[in-house]
Design an enzyme around this catalytic site. Sequence first.
Site, PDB file in Angstrom:
ATOM      1  N   GLY A  71       9.749  -4.780  -4.765  1.00 27.18           N
ATOM      2  CA  GLY A  71       8.749  -5.279  -4.079  1.00 27.18           C
ATOM      3  C   GLY A  71       7.508  -4.967  -4.708  1.00 27.18           C
ATOM      4  O   GLY A  71       6.507  -5.611  -5.054  1.00 27.18           O
ATOM      5  N   THR A  72       7.279  -3.435  -4.944  1.00 28.98           N
ATOM      6  CA  THR A  72       6.077  -3.036  -5.253  1.00 28.98           C
ATOM      7  C   THR A  72       5.714  -3.512  -6.969  1.00 28.98           C
ATOM      8  O   THR A  72       4.650  -4.047  -7.094  1.00 28.98           O
ATOM      9  CB  THR A  72       6.189  -1.512  -5.506  1.00 28.98           C
ATOM     10  OG1 THR A  72       6.457  -1.098  -4.099  1.00 28.98           O
ATOM     11  CG2 THR A  72       5.206  -0.883  -6.000  1.00 28.98           C
ATOM     12  N   GLN A 177       9.549  -9.043   3.297  1.00 28.19           N
ATOM     13  CA  GLN A 177      10.212  -8.936   4.664  1.00 28.19           C
ATOM     14  C   GLN A 177      11.014 -10.414   5.091  1.00 28.19           C
ATOM     15  O   GLN A 177      11.500 -10.433   6.109  1.00 28.19           O
ATOM     16  CB  GLN A 177       9.463  -8.567   5.855  1.00 28.19           C
ATOM     17  CG  GLN A 177       8.803  -7.054   5.578  1.00 28.19           C
ATOM     18  CD  GLN A 177       9.877  -5.867   5.808  1.00 28.19           C
ATOM     19  OE1 GLN A 177      11.085  -6.213   6.530  1.00 28.19           O
ATOM     20  NE2 GLN A 177       9.788  -4.909   5.323  1.00 28.19           N
ATOM     21  N   HIS A 199      16.617  -4.920  -1.667  1.00 32.23           N
ATOM     22  CA  HIS A 199      17.272  -4.280  -0.799  1.00 32.23           C
ATOM     23  C   HIS A 199      16.828  -4.383   0.730  1.00 32.23           C
ATOM     24  O   HIS A 199      17.297  -3.774   1.536  1.00 32.23           O
ATOM     25  CB  HIS A 199      16.925  -2.517  -1.315  1.00 32.23           C
ATOM     26  CG  HIS A 199      15.482  -2.223  -0.951  1.00 32.23           C
ATOM     27  ND1 HIS A 199      14.612  -1.577  -0.075  1.00 32.23           N
ATOM     28  CD2 HIS A 199      14.495  -2.808  -1.767  1.00 32.23           C
ATOM     29  CE1 HIS A 199      13.567  -1.442  -0.109  1.00 32.23           C
ATOM     30  NE2 HIS A 199      13.152  -2.032  -1.272  1.00 32.23           N
ATOM     31  N   THR A 235      14.833  -3.710 -21.098  1.00 31.73           N
ATOM     32  CA  THR A 235      16.551  -4.122 -20.925  1.00 31.73           C
ATOM     33  C   THR A 235      16.582  -4.469 -19.342  1.00 31.73           C
ATOM     34  O   THR A 235      16.475  -3.911 -18.442  1.00 31.73           O
ATOM     35  CB  THR A 235      17.223  -3.047 -21.461  1.00 31.73           C
ATOM     36  OG1 THR A 235      16.907  -2.866 -22.848  1.00 31.73           O
ATOM     37  CG2 THR A 235      18.842  -3.355 -21.521  1.00 31.73           C
ATOM     38  N   CYS A 334       2.552   9.622   7.190  1.00 31.39           N
ATOM     39  CA  CYS A 334       1.451  10.679   7.563  1.00 31.39           C
ATOM     40  C   CYS A 334       0.368  10.293   6.201  1.00 31.39           C
ATOM     41  O   CYS A 334       0.924  10.454   5.001  1.00 31.39           O
ATOM     42  CB  CYS A 334       2.081  11.798   7.294  1.00 31.39           C
ATOM     43  SG  CYS A 334       0.963  13.105   8.272  1.00 31.39           S
TER      44      CYS A 334
HETATM   45  C1  LIG Z   1       6.050  -6.234   3.114  1.00 36.78           C
HETATM   46  C2  LIG Z   1       6.365  -5.256   1.975  1.00 36.78           C
HETATM   47  N1  LIG Z   1       5.999  -5.356   0.717  1.00 36.78           N
HETATM   48  C3  LIG Z   1       6.243  -4.634  -0.240  1.00 36.78           C
HETATM   49  C4  LIG Z   1       7.265  -3.569  -0.235  1.00 36.78           C
HETATM   50  C5  LIG Z   1       7.586  -2.860  -1.518  1.00 36.78           C
HETATM   51  O1  LIG Z   1       8.647  -3.134  -1.718  1.00 36.78           O
HETATM   52  P1  LIG Z   1       9.895  -2.199  -2.402  1.00 36.78           P
HETATM   53  O2  LIG Z   1      10.000  -0.891  -1.665  1.00 36.78           O
HETATM   54  O3  LIG Z   1      11.075  -2.900  -2.894  1.00 36.78           O
HETATM   55  O4  LIG Z   1       9.032  -1.623  -3.623  1.00 36.78           O
HETATM   56  C6  LIG Z   1       7.847  -3.432   1.294  1.00 36.78           C
HETATM   57  C7  LIG Z   1       8.800  -2.386   1.458  1.00 36.78           C
HETATM   58  O5  LIG Z   1       9.007  -1.701   2.389  1.00 36.78           O
HETATM   59  C8  LIG Z   1       7.455  -4.210   2.196  1.00 36.78           C
HETATM   60  O6  LIG Z   1       7.845  -4.015   3.355  1.00 36.78           O
END
Ligand SMILES: Cc1ncc(COP(=O)(O)O)c(C=O)c1O
Length: 390
Positions: A71-72, A177, A199, A235, A334
């Site tokens: 996601g990131t 999500q 994941h 890759t 935190c």
């Molecule tokens: C709404 C949302 N966006 C982005 C992410 C980031 O995804 P990742 O942990 O696969 O990088 C998350 C992860 O918790 C998320 O809940």
Amino acid sequence: MSGVYLDASATTPPAAEVIAAMAAVQAQAWANPSSLHGFGLAAAEALERARWQCASHLGCRPQELVFTSGGTESIHLALVGAAACLPVGRLLISAVEHPATEAAALQLQARGWQIQRLPVNREGLLDQAQLAQALEPPTRLVSLIWGQSEVGSLQDLQALGGLCRRAGVPLHVDAVQVVGHCAVDFNSLPVELLSLAGHKLQGPRGIGALLVREGLALQGVFGAGGQEGGRRGGTEAVVLAAGLARALELAQAQQCGPGERDPLAKLRDGLLDPLLSLPGVQLTGPDPRRAAARRLPHHLSLLVGTEGGQPLSGRALVRELWREGFAVSSGSACHSSGSAASAVLMALGFSEAQAASGLRLSLGPWLTPADLAGVPAALARARQRLASTP
Ligand SMILES: Cc1ncc(COP(=O)(O)O)c(C=O)c1O
């Protein structure tokens, strides 16, 4: 390890079918898909098969799908990659984005972009009129979280995306999500970019995807070898791509048809009354009993206080609930400021003390009603212990 896992929004256990699919591909298609010999061709074929399968489950064209590490990275590629092809302007995001979006926005800010954060209401939902107003020039890009990870709010994407379309401003949606829990048909969504991660839907860690509408200009963030149509060098993770394809297939098979009730929503809703009848416990985010369509089906989030309403520490509650055998999340990390208050809960209008008392329970298909039966009593005991600790 034994315990009841109620932290699906953090990550999910990979499905046995996903592990089996990956093992088969690992054995046969381990080579570099860019290699021109037979081993490489087998890997390239497995990668493209996975891409076709993922695309068919997500309602996009195979060439619109870029595999990433999660996601990131998808969010970073969407924002930084799209902005690189636009004149410098204003980026609109909501006040309740994931830190990945905040981080990408800060990178754009350093390159001269203005960042505007749209407020949300007490339930975490955006106001359409405010978005419409903010779409005026110099707004050139919008990024919104579709399903909020901490408070479960599901934005009305058709309406919000329609506004962006009418204004001619590309919209990226963080669907990390959502994918796996709600049907996603990219082709019929009013968005140009969509991020997801394997994941969160019982797929493997380390893979995600960015969907990029055909015709939208996107500059790759790693130059490297031109993989993924030049949008993501390096890759390719063929085995993980095959795992993601299998996870999407399983998730689609589990999704309910029109008029049917989501089985996880049913499980979640069974917990609502027993939990909310505990004095000092309140729901955050949309109430699924009134607005089921505005909440992620597997998600429940609470503020927990003493019987007298004094907020307790969400992080301490997580530890106490684990002693009771339940794995949950506090939803608040935190921060470097030293405060455990959640920025998301504060954006919903809660006080700093309340925003440190959040608890999140997020469910998956591995759970049965019997697994959840003990949750309310365990929470009552956990907070009793905390309330009596000086
Ligand atoms: C709404 C949302 N966006 C982005 C992410 C980031 O995804 P990742 O942990 O696969 O990088 C998350 C992860 O918790 C998320 O809940």
